[in-house]
Design a protein around this motif. Structure first.
Motif, short mmCIF file in Angstrom:
data_model
loop_
_atom_site.label_atom_id
_atom_site.label_comp_id
_atom_site.label_asym_id
_atom_site.label_seq_id
_atom_site.Cartn_x
_atom_site.Cartn_y
_atom_site.Cartn_z
N ALA A 1 -0.23 24.97 5.02
CA ALA A 1 -0.19 25.58 6.35
C ALA A 1 0.56 24.70 7.33
CB ALA A 1 -1.62 25.84 6.83
N ALA A 2 0.42 23.39 7.21
CA ALA A 2 1.15 22.48 8.09
C ALA A 2 2.65 22.56 7.83
CB ALA A 2 0.65 21.04 7.89
N ILE A 3 3.04 22.63 6.57
CA ILE A 3 4.45 22.77 6.23
C ILE A 3 5.03 24.07 6.80
CG2 ILE A 3 6.06 23.12 4.30
CD1 ILE A 3 4.28 21.21 2.67
N ASP A 4 4.23 25.11 6.77
CA ASP A 4 4.68 26.42 7.27
C ASP A 4 5.13 26.35 8.73
OD1 ASP A 4 4.12 27.55 4.86
OD2 ASP A 4 2.32 28.64 5.51
N VAL B 1 8.15 24.08 -3.29
CA VAL B 1 8.12 25.53 -3.07
C VAL B 1 7.77 25.85 -1.62
CG1 VAL B 1 6.96 27.68 -3.69
CG2 VAL B 1 7.59 26.05 -5.48
N ALA B 2 6.76 25.16 -1.09
CA ALA B 2 6.36 25.39 0.30
C ALA B 2 7.45 24.98 1.27
CB ALA B 2 5.07 24.61 0.60
N LEU B 3 8.13 23.85 0.99
CA LEU B 3 9.22 23.39 1.85
C LEU B 3 10.39 24.37 1.83
CD1 LEU B 3 9.12 19.63 0.84
CD2 LEU B 3 8.73 20.48 3.16
N ALA B 4 10.64 24.99 0.69
CA ALA B 4 11.74 25.95 0.59
C ALA B 4 11.40 27.26 1.29
CB ALA B 4 12.06 26.20 -0.88
N ALA B 5 10.13 27.63 1.28
CA ALA B 5 9.72 28.90 1.88
C ALA B 5 9.77 28.84 3.41
CB ALA B 5 8.31 29.26 1.41
N ALA C 1 19.90 16.98 -1.85
CA ALA C 1 20.09 18.23 -2.57
C ALA C 1 19.21 19.33 -2.00
CB ALA C 1 19.80 18.03 -4.05
N TYR C 2 17.96 19.00 -1.67
CA TYR C 2 17.08 19.99 -1.04
C TYR C 2 17.69 20.50 0.26
CZ TYR C 2 13.56 21.72 2.13
OH TYR C 2 12.91 22.49 3.07
N GLY C 3 18.16 19.58 1.10
CA GLY C 3 18.74 19.98 2.38
C GLY C 3 19.94 20.88 2.20
N ALA C 4 20.81 20.53 1.25
CA ALA C 4 22.00 21.34 1.01
C ALA C 4 21.63 22.73 0.51
CB ALA C 4 22.90 20.64 0.01
N ALA C 5 20.60 22.81 -0.33
CA ALA C 5 20.21 24.09 -0.90
C ALA C 5 19.56 25.02 0.11
CB ALA C 5 19.26 23.86 -2.08
N HIS C 6 18.93 24.45 1.13
CA HIS C 6 18.14 25.27 2.05
C HIS C 6 18.64 25.21 3.49
CE1 HIS C 6 15.33 26.07 -1.17
NE2 HIS C 6 15.30 24.77 -1.42
N GLY C 7 19.80 24.59 3.70
CA GLY C 7 20.38 24.56 5.04
C GLY C 7 19.59 23.73 6.03
N VAL C 8 18.95 22.67 5.55
CA VAL C 8 18.14 21.80 6.41
C VAL C 8 18.85 20.46 6.56
CG1 VAL C 8 15.92 20.66 6.71
CG2 VAL C 8 16.03 22.90 5.62
#
Length: 295
Positions: free
Chosen positions: A66-69, A93-97, A145-152
């Motif tokens: 919930a905090a990640i959301d 998964v939560a970070l990507a959502a 890689a996470y940032g590049a994949a999710h625009g963060v």
């Protein structure tokens, strides 16, 4: 309302909480155990109301999900291990959502390895020499890689030796644990903990994406720091000890196995950080004036 989520409440991330502006009205932070989270929940942390959650890197709780959301900014101060980055391992998964607006990842200048006293900057090819620095480099790459994949935007902040209130040469001298280990040609960079906080908050404000060295202006021999601290305290410095006779642990010896001078130009030009303590002498004078080293 702005929400800051901190993975790993430690010395550096506490400094970030102290510096976080009042506009950030919600702060959540993790520690490894439920007992520690409960103990810290009983009072403000660094003067701020903080929701404390347990996170040991193995499972994502509903409260942490919930905090990640709702997190606007995420500071990752939790170290990696042999299996990789614990935050991405449990929370990917939560970070990507629900991607945050910006993420800051605290890494180390140790990823550069040894450069025989030469200068390095963010364009220098990493060549970590120790397992812990290799793990940091792998974690950097995973977050990038996470940032590049999710625009963060993900700011990889490579920190040099951290010091500040309660954790410095003055305190070590007062405790009798300071040593003047001499290895000719050896220099280290350092960074005052409040300047780390400046860098983190600047990276959030600019939604910075990329690598920044977070370090002071003057790489210096480690024995010079002890000598100057002793001068400020009016006590004789401890005797010089040749590195070969120091009896350092394998980890301690590994630090002395790397020698480099780290540039902070990008910190100043791209994050516009003006260091509060640009060198160890200015910092130790301020720490002494604040009471560190008194016995």
């Amino acid at each position: 309302m702005t929400h800051l989520l901190v993975f790993g409440l430690g010395y550096s991330s506490r400094a970030v909480l102290r510096a976080t502006p009042a506009a950030t009205t919600r702060i959540t932070a993790t520690v490894r155990s439920a007992e520690r989270a409960a103990a810290l929940s009983s009072a403000p942390v660094e003067g701020r109301a903080v929701t404390m959650l347990p996170f040991d890197g193995t499972a994502l709780s509903s409260d942490l999900a919930a905090a990640i959301d709702t997190a606007d900014h995420i500071l990752v101060s939790a170290p990696p291990d042999e299996a990789g980055d614990p935050v991405l391992r449990a929370c990917a998964v939560a970070l990507a959502a629900h991607p945050a607006k910006a993420i800051a990842y605290l890494s180390t200048v140790g990823v550069y390895g040894d450069h025989a006293g030469g200068w390095v900057d963010e364009t220098t090819e990493p060549r970590p020499a120790s397992p812990r620095s290799f793990e940091r480099l792998e974690a950097e790459r995973a977050w990038t890689a996470y940032g590049a994949a999710h625009g963060v935007p993900v700011a990889i902040l490579r920190l040099s030796g951290i010091y500040g209130p309660g954790q410095n040469a003055l305190v070590n001298l007062a405790r009798g644990t300071a040593r003047r280990i001499i290895k000719p040609g050896q220099v280290f960079n350092r960074i005052y903990v409040d300047d780390i906080a400046q860098a983190v908050l600047a990276s959030f404000a600019r939604r910075y994406n990329g690598i920044v060295n977070v370090t002071d202006d003057e790489p210096s021999p480690p024995q010079d720091v002890i000598t100057y601290a002793a001068e400020l305290m009016g006590v004789p410095p401890p005797p010089e000890v040749p590195f070969e006779e120091s009896g350092l642990s394998p980890m301690g010896r590994s630090f002395y196995g790397e020698c480099k001078r780290v540039s902070n130009m990008r910190l100043k030009t791209e994050l516009s950080v003006k260091l509060l303590h640009p060198n160890f002498k200015a910092a130790l004078r301020a720490l002494a004036a604040g009471g560190d080293g008194r016995r």
